[in-house]
Design a protein around this motif. Structure first.
Motif, PDB file in Angstrom:
ATOM      1  N   ARG A 265     -93.934  -5.570 -24.849  1.00  0.00           N
ATOM      2  CA  ARG A 265     -93.611  -5.498 -26.269  1.00  0.00           C
ATOM      3  C   ARG A 265     -94.379  -6.523 -27.104  1.00  0.00           C
ATOM      4  O   ARG A 265     -94.713  -6.252 -28.256  1.00  0.00           O
TER       5      ARG A 265
ATOM      6  N   LYS B 195     -85.894  -6.409 -30.797  1.00  0.00           N
ATOM      7  CA  LYS B 195     -84.481  -6.241 -30.480  1.00  0.00           C
ATOM      8  C   LYS B 195     -83.681  -7.378 -31.097  1.00  0.00           C
ATOM      9  O   LYS B 195     -84.212  -8.465 -31.309  1.00  0.00           O
TER      10      LYS B 195
ATOM     11  N   ASN C 227     -93.653  -6.264 -31.106  1.00  0.00           N
ATOM     12  CA  ASN C 227     -93.316  -4.873 -31.363  1.00  0.00           C
ATOM     13  C   ASN C 227     -91.979  -4.524 -30.719  1.00  0.00           C
ATOM     14  O   ASN C 227     -91.508  -5.218 -29.824  1.00  0.00           O
ATOM     15  N   SER C 228     -91.402  -3.421 -31.163  1.00  0.00           N
ATOM     16  CA  SER C 228     -90.133  -2.932 -30.616  1.00  0.00           C
ATOM     17  C   SER C 228     -89.094  -4.037 -30.553  1.00  0.00           C
ATOM     18  O   SER C 228     -88.428  -4.245 -29.534  1.00  0.00           O
TER      19      SER C 228
ATOM     20  N   SER D  67     -91.673  -4.455 -36.213  1.00  0.00           N
ATOM     21  CA  SER D  67     -92.726  -5.333 -35.716  1.00  0.00           C
ATOM     22  C   SER D  67     -92.966  -6.496 -36.658  1.00  0.00           C
ATOM     23  O   SER D  67     -92.755  -6.388 -37.872  1.00  0.00           O
TER      24      SER D  67
ATOM     25  N   ALA E 229     -84.176  -3.752 -36.028  1.00  0.00           N
ATOM     26  CA  ALA E 229     -84.462  -3.428 -34.637  1.00  0.00           C
ATOM     27  C   ALA E 229     -85.451  -2.271 -34.554  1.00  0.00           C
ATOM     28  O   ALA E 229     -85.341  -1.292 -35.293  1.00  0.00           O
ATOM     29  N   GLY E 230     -86.415  -2.416 -33.655  1.00  0.00           N
ATOM     30  CA  GLY E 230     -87.470  -1.430 -33.512  1.00  0.00           C
ATOM     31  C   GLY E 230     -88.707  -1.728 -34.327  1.00  0.00           C
ATOM     32  O   GLY E 230     -89.751  -1.092 -34.113  1.00  0.00           O
TER      33      GLY E 230
END
Length: 117
Positions: free
Chosen positions: A66, A86, A83-84, A17, A14-15
């Motif tokens: 994102r 989850k 990106n980012s 890319s 998580a977080g």
């Protein structure tokens, strides 16, 4: 023969890319609408992002800000920069090339993205 091949999936925390690629053969990708969908087992397929032949893009609310969809027409490839990430982004991601005016629709076989907590 038309073929769409997705690549770039994998396991990410998580977080993090990932960049997915959809490479086309047998068609001129630049004149197609290209969509990225995702699907988790037991759930409906969801439209994530779309890029029109001329370049305008749209995104699902859940990924807006994102994810970025883009084209490289010289490489006959469409990308999805993610990106980012989850955990709820975990899914098989598919690309689809469409020409609605003539009822043409092609799909890849998907690439798995797994986002760990």
């Amino acid at each position: 023969q038309v073929q769409l091949v997705e690549s770039g999936g994998g396991l990410v925390q998580a977080g993090g890319s990932l960049r997915l690629s959809c490479a086309a053969s047998g068609i001129m990708f630049s004149i197609f609408i290209v969509d990225w969908y995702r699907q988790t087992t037991g759930k409906q397929r969801e439209l994530v992002a779309s890029i029109a032949a001329g370049g305008p893009t749209t995104y699902a609310d859940s990924v807006k800000g994102r994810f970025t969809i883009s084209r490289d027409n010289a490489k006959n490839t469409v990308y999805l920069q993610m990106n980012s990430l989850k955990p709820e982004d975990t899914a098989v991601y598919y690309c689809a090339a469409k020409r609605p005016a003539i009822g043409m629709d092609y799909w890849g076989k998907g690439t798995l993205v797994t986002v760990s907590s």
